[in-house]
Design a protein around this motif. Structure first.
Motif, PDB file in Angstrom:
ATOM      1  N   TYR A   6       1.314 -47.152  74.004  1.00 43.94           N
ATOM      2  CA  TYR A   6       0.398 -47.431  75.970  1.00 43.94           C
ATOM      3  C   TYR A   6       0.669 -45.509  76.033  1.00 43.94           C
ATOM      4  N   LEU A   7      -0.538 -45.453  76.514  1.00 38.28           N
ATOM      5  CA  LEU A   7      -0.108 -44.028  77.526  1.00 38.28           C
ATOM      6  C   LEU A   7      -0.081 -43.903  78.333  1.00 38.28           C
ATOM      7  N   CYS A   8       0.207 -42.943  79.549  1.00 40.25           N
ATOM      8  CA  CYS A   8       0.033 -42.902  81.140  1.00 40.25           C
ATOM      9  C   CYS A   8      -0.157 -42.151  80.961  1.00 40.25           C
ATOM     10  N   ILE A   9      -1.483 -41.367  81.551  1.00 38.67           N
ATOM     11  CA  ILE A   9      -2.089 -40.566  81.686  1.00 38.67           C
ATOM     12  C   ILE A   9      -1.944 -39.884  82.994  1.00 38.67           C
ATOM     13  N   ASP A  10      -1.596 -38.717  83.473  1.00 46.14           N
ATOM     14  CA  ASP A  10      -1.159 -38.466  85.392  1.00 46.14           C
ATOM     15  C   ASP A  10      -2.406 -37.092  85.434  1.00 46.14           C
ATOM     16  N   LEU A  11      -3.559 -36.965  86.411  1.00 49.46           N
ATOM     17  CA  LEU A  11      -4.390 -36.193  86.136  1.00 49.46           C
ATOM     18  C   LEU A  11      -3.380 -34.964  87.049  1.00 49.46           C
ATOM     19  N   LYS A  12      -2.848 -33.983  86.888  1.00 46.42           N
ATOM     20  CA  LYS A  12      -2.110 -32.848  87.526  1.00 46.42           C
ATOM     21  C   LYS A  12      -2.162 -32.813  88.839  1.00 46.42           C
ATOM     22  N   SER A  13      -1.801 -32.735  89.911  1.00 46.43           N
ATOM     23  CA  SER A  13      -1.677 -32.063  91.439  1.00 46.43           C
ATOM     24  C   SER A  13      -3.223 -32.536  91.480  1.00 46.43           C
ATOM     25  N   PHE A  14      -3.649 -32.998  91.245  1.00 42.94           N
ATOM     26  CA  PHE A  14      -4.909 -33.640  91.098  1.00 42.94           C
ATOM     27  C   PHE A  14      -5.534 -32.692  92.968  1.00 42.94           C
ATOM     28  N   TYR A  15      -5.698 -33.817  93.864  1.00 39.98           N
ATOM     29  CA  TYR A  15      -6.267 -33.456  94.846  1.00 39.98           C
ATOM     30  C   TYR A  15      -6.891 -32.000  94.790  1.00 39.98           C
ATOM     31  N   ALA A  16      -5.226 -30.926  94.550  1.00 40.69           N
ATOM     32  CA  ALA A  16      -6.123 -29.590  94.484  1.00 40.69           C
ATOM     33  C   ALA A  16      -6.562 -29.313  93.238  1.00 40.69           C
ATOM     34  N   SER A  17      -6.328 -29.666  92.571  1.00 45.90           N
ATOM     35  CA  SER A  17      -6.878 -29.321  91.317  1.00 45.90           C
ATOM     36  C   SER A  17      -8.567 -29.171  91.329  1.00 45.90           C
ATOM     37  N   TYR A 105      -3.898 -47.356  87.750  1.00 47.09           N
ATOM     38  CA  TYR A 105      -2.260 -47.412  88.277  1.00 47.09           C
ATOM     39  C   TYR A 105      -2.883 -47.326  89.485  1.00 47.09           C
ATOM     40  N   SER A 106      -3.644 -45.588  89.905  1.00 49.53           N
ATOM     41  CA  SER A 106      -3.789 -44.814  91.003  1.00 49.53           C
ATOM     42  C   SER A 106      -4.878 -44.507  90.927  1.00 49.53           C
ATOM     43  N   ILE A 107      -5.480 -43.677  91.844  1.00 46.78           N
ATOM     44  CA  ILE A 107      -6.581 -42.219  91.753  1.00 46.78           C
ATOM     45  C   ILE A 107      -6.807 -41.645  90.605  1.00 46.78           C
ATOM     46  N   ASP A 108      -5.656 -41.546  90.386  1.00 45.53           N
ATOM     47  CA  ASP A 108      -5.077 -39.740  89.203  1.00 45.53           C
ATOM     48  C   ASP A 108      -4.029 -40.303  88.027  1.00 45.53           C
ATOM     49  N   GLU A 109      -3.573 -41.558  88.298  1.00 43.48           N
ATOM     50  CA  GLU A 109      -2.898 -41.948  86.981  1.00 43.48           C
ATOM     51  C   GLU A 109      -3.551 -43.195  86.481  1.00 43.48           C
ATOM     52  N   ALA A 110      -3.282 -43.958  85.363  1.00 47.22           N
ATOM     53  CA  ALA A 110      -4.138 -44.107  84.378  1.00 47.22           C
ATOM     54  C   ALA A 110      -2.782 -45.377  83.016  1.00 47.22           C
ATOM     55  N   PHE A 111      -3.096 -46.307  82.617  1.00 47.78           N
ATOM     56  CA  PHE A 111      -2.233 -46.616  81.706  1.00 47.78           C
ATOM     57  C   PHE A 111      -3.573 -47.159  80.763  1.00 47.78           C
ATOM     58  N   LEU A 112      -3.247 -46.297  79.149  1.00 53.32           N
ATOM     59  CA  LEU A 112      -4.626 -47.329  77.982  1.00 53.32           C
ATOM     60  C   LEU A 112      -3.561 -48.194  76.911  1.00 53.32           C
ATOM     61  N   ASP A 113      -3.643 -49.010  76.949  1.00 58.16           N
ATOM     62  CA  ASP A 113      -3.554 -49.441  75.545  1.00 58.16           C
ATOM     63  C   ASP A 113      -3.840 -49.367  74.068  1.00 58.16           C
ATOM     64  N   VAL A 114      -3.309 -47.881  73.284  1.00 55.06           N
ATOM     65  CA  VAL A 114      -3.737 -47.693  72.280  1.00 55.06           C
ATOM     66  C   VAL A 114      -4.051 -47.877  71.223  1.00 55.06           C
ATOM     67  N   THR A 115      -2.850 -49.122  71.240  1.00 52.19           N
ATOM     68  CA  THR A 115      -2.440 -49.704  70.082  1.00 52.19           C
ATOM     69  C   THR A 115      -3.275 -50.339  68.904  1.00 52.19           C
ATOM     70  N   PRO A 116      -4.425 -50.782  68.679  1.00 53.32           N
ATOM     71  CA  PRO A 116      -5.520 -51.735  68.157  1.00 53.32           C
ATOM     72  C   PRO A 116      -6.690 -49.661  67.589  1.00 53.32           C
ATOM     73  N   TYR A 117      -6.982 -48.633  68.101  1.00 61.27           N
ATOM     74  CA  TYR A 117      -7.088 -47.767  68.161  1.00 61.27           C
ATOM     75  C   TYR A 117      -6.633 -46.727  67.578  1.00 61.27           C
ATOM     76  N   LEU A 118      -5.485 -47.427  67.055  1.00 64.94           N
ATOM     77  CA  LEU A 118      -4.996 -45.970  65.976  1.00 64.94           C
ATOM     78  C   LEU A 118      -5.099 -46.291  64.438  1.00 64.94           C
ATOM     79  N   ALA A 119      -5.309 -46.917  63.720  1.00 66.54           N
ATOM     80  CA  ALA A 119      -5.900 -47.775  63.507  1.00 66.54           C
ATOM     81  C   ALA A 119      -7.830 -47.001  62.510  1.00 66.54           C
ATOM     82  N   LEU A 120      -8.150 -48.106  64.006  1.00 66.17           N
ATOM     83  CA  LEU A 120      -9.655 -47.157  63.908  1.00 66.17           C
ATOM     84  C   LEU A 120      -9.814 -45.745  63.595  1.00 66.17           C
ATOM     85  N   TYR A 121      -9.379 -44.693  64.682  1.00 71.73           N
ATOM     86  CA  TYR A 121      -9.516 -43.537  64.472  1.00 71.73           C
ATOM     87  C   TYR A 121      -8.448 -43.020  63.190  1.00 71.73           C
TER      88      TYR A 121
END
Length: 418
Positions: A6-17, A105-121
């Motif tokens: 899994y990836l957990c991606i956070d947009l750094k200091s989102f509103y301010a950025s 997960y929120s306006i500036d954070e998301a979980f991605l299940d990348v398991t099946p995509y590693l072989a694909l890419y």
């Protein structure tokens, strides 16, 4: 069985950025905070750039707490704009990952299940994460931080604890690395889903880190924390059975419509009641728009600077309805019953529980059905006008009072200025 990644991606200091991108500025070089300047020195800073954070200014402080020697920009909050940027980021995710494997997960954070995509890419988790992060930056100008883990919990902890210390803003954890590096990490509140309340409870048991949780007999933990002990124990070992598919398929047993508000200043008993009326009005229109009714209300009142314990109350009402008049009468009685008028109020939260379809509407023998039907038509008309012309297109007299907040909140979360 294939190991999950899994990836957990956070947009750094989102509103301010976002505010910096809109101004052509670098958030890592410019001191900027997102706050309402009209609220004065007591305004809460909703976000702060990495540059000003380095100078000791937190994201959730107040304007008057910023040292006077620091020069900075105050950007008024623009929630609709932030939602637009969040949507652009989501579109980037969809270029690589199916929506079924994405959980916002929120306006500036998301979980991605990348398991099946590693072989694909034909790539590694880190290379795929870098690809997505670069695309997010090129598309929006926003820098992202990434946690990579073999389950959702580890991905989130990798983001919160290890990625922020990595030069490339990425961290990786599997169960073995987690136990080796983070079993003794302190403070324990850095760990996802362990707040100050749980930490204090654990401290009373002599537990100060996750390793201590693994040493404690499970029977004691279940006695102290009830069913929540299972989550605590799993996380202490770096385990998490829940997957994104489970989150997407979950349907709560009891639906509710809720609203909460942290006030910008101390409110007295009378003025806080005005805010309550505005919030009930907002929730009632939500019920009306969705053709829902309720027969249970809840109210939470938080006092300024924790001068006393919060007041809480729940009430089962005899009518199952979406009538503002009936529900406001019930909230009025609940407010009088639980709220201490001697302390300033800083937080209000309310909820309509046991929400069901309008076909289950039910009234007692004392209900005036003619008044109810007339009110229903008026509420539906208000919903139609607001949906077409904006939330501030029609306001009640109370919304224009000096202590009212609904008009301002409508302007900051997608409503049109009237």
């Amino acid at each position: 069985m294939e190991e999950k990644i899994y990836l957990c991606i956070d947009l750094k200091s989102f509103y301010a950025s976002v505010e910096c991108v809109e101004r052509g500025l670098d958030p890592f070089e410019i001191n900027l905070v997102v706050a309402d300047p009209d609220r004065g020195g007591g305004a809460i800073t909703l976000a702060a750039t990495p540059a000003i954070k380095k100078l000791g200014v937190p994201s959730r402080g107040r304007i008057y707490e910023i040292p006077t020697e620091i020069e900075y920009i105050i950007a008024p909050p623009r929630m609709h704009l932030y939602m637009e940027y969040s949507a652009k980021v989501y579109e980037v995710f969809l270029k690589y990952i199916s929506s079924e494997d994405i959980h916002m997960y929120s306006i500036d954070e998301a979980f991605l299940d990348v398991t099946p995509y590693l072989a694909l890419y034909k790539t590694t988790p880190k290379e795929l994460a870098q690809r997505i992060v670069y695309d997010v930056y090129n598309t929006t100008g926003i820098t992202a931080t990434v946690g990579i883990g073999t389950n959702l919990f580890l991905a989130k902890v990798a983001l919160d604890i290890t990625a922020k210390h990595a030069p490339d803003n990425m961290g990786f954890l599997d169960e073995a690395i987690f136990r080796q590096k983070l079993w003794h990490h302190q403070p324990i509140t850095d760990v996802w889903m362990i707040g100050s309340g749980i930490a204090k409870h654990l401290a009373k048991l002599g537990i100060i880190d996750l390793w201590g949780v693994t040493r404690m007999p499970e029977g004691i933990l279940y006695k102290e924390f009830g069913v929540n002990a299972e989550i605590l124990i799993d996380h202490a070992w770096g385990k998490e059975p829940v997957e994104i598919s489970d989150i997407k398929s979950y349907r709560p047993k009891s639906n509710s419509v809720s609203n909460s508000q942290i006030l910008f200043e101390d409110y007295n008993y009378k003025d806080a009641y005005l805010i309550l009326k505005e919030m009930v009005d907002t929730n009632v229109l939500n019920l009306t728009e969705k053709h829902l009714v309720t027969d249970r209300i809840s109210l939470y009142i938080g006092y300024s600077k924790d001068r006393r314990k919060p007041s809480r109350g729940t009430c089962k009402i005899t009518n199952r309805t979406n009538s503002y008049r009936i529900l406001m009468e019930e909230f009025h009685l609940l407010y009088k019953r639980i709220v201490d008028p001697n302390y300033p109020i800083r937080q209000i939260a309310l909820s309509f529980g046991n929400v069901r379809d309008e076909i289950y509407e039910q009234y007692d023998l004392f209900a005036d059905m003619e008044k109810i039907e007339k009110e229903r038509k008026l509420q539906q008309t208000l919903v139609n006008i607001r949906n077409k012309y904006g939330k501030n297109a029609v306001l009640k007299g109370m919304n224009n009072l000096p202590k009212g907040t609904a008009r301002y909140r409508n302007m900051t979360i997608g409503g049109h200025k009237a």
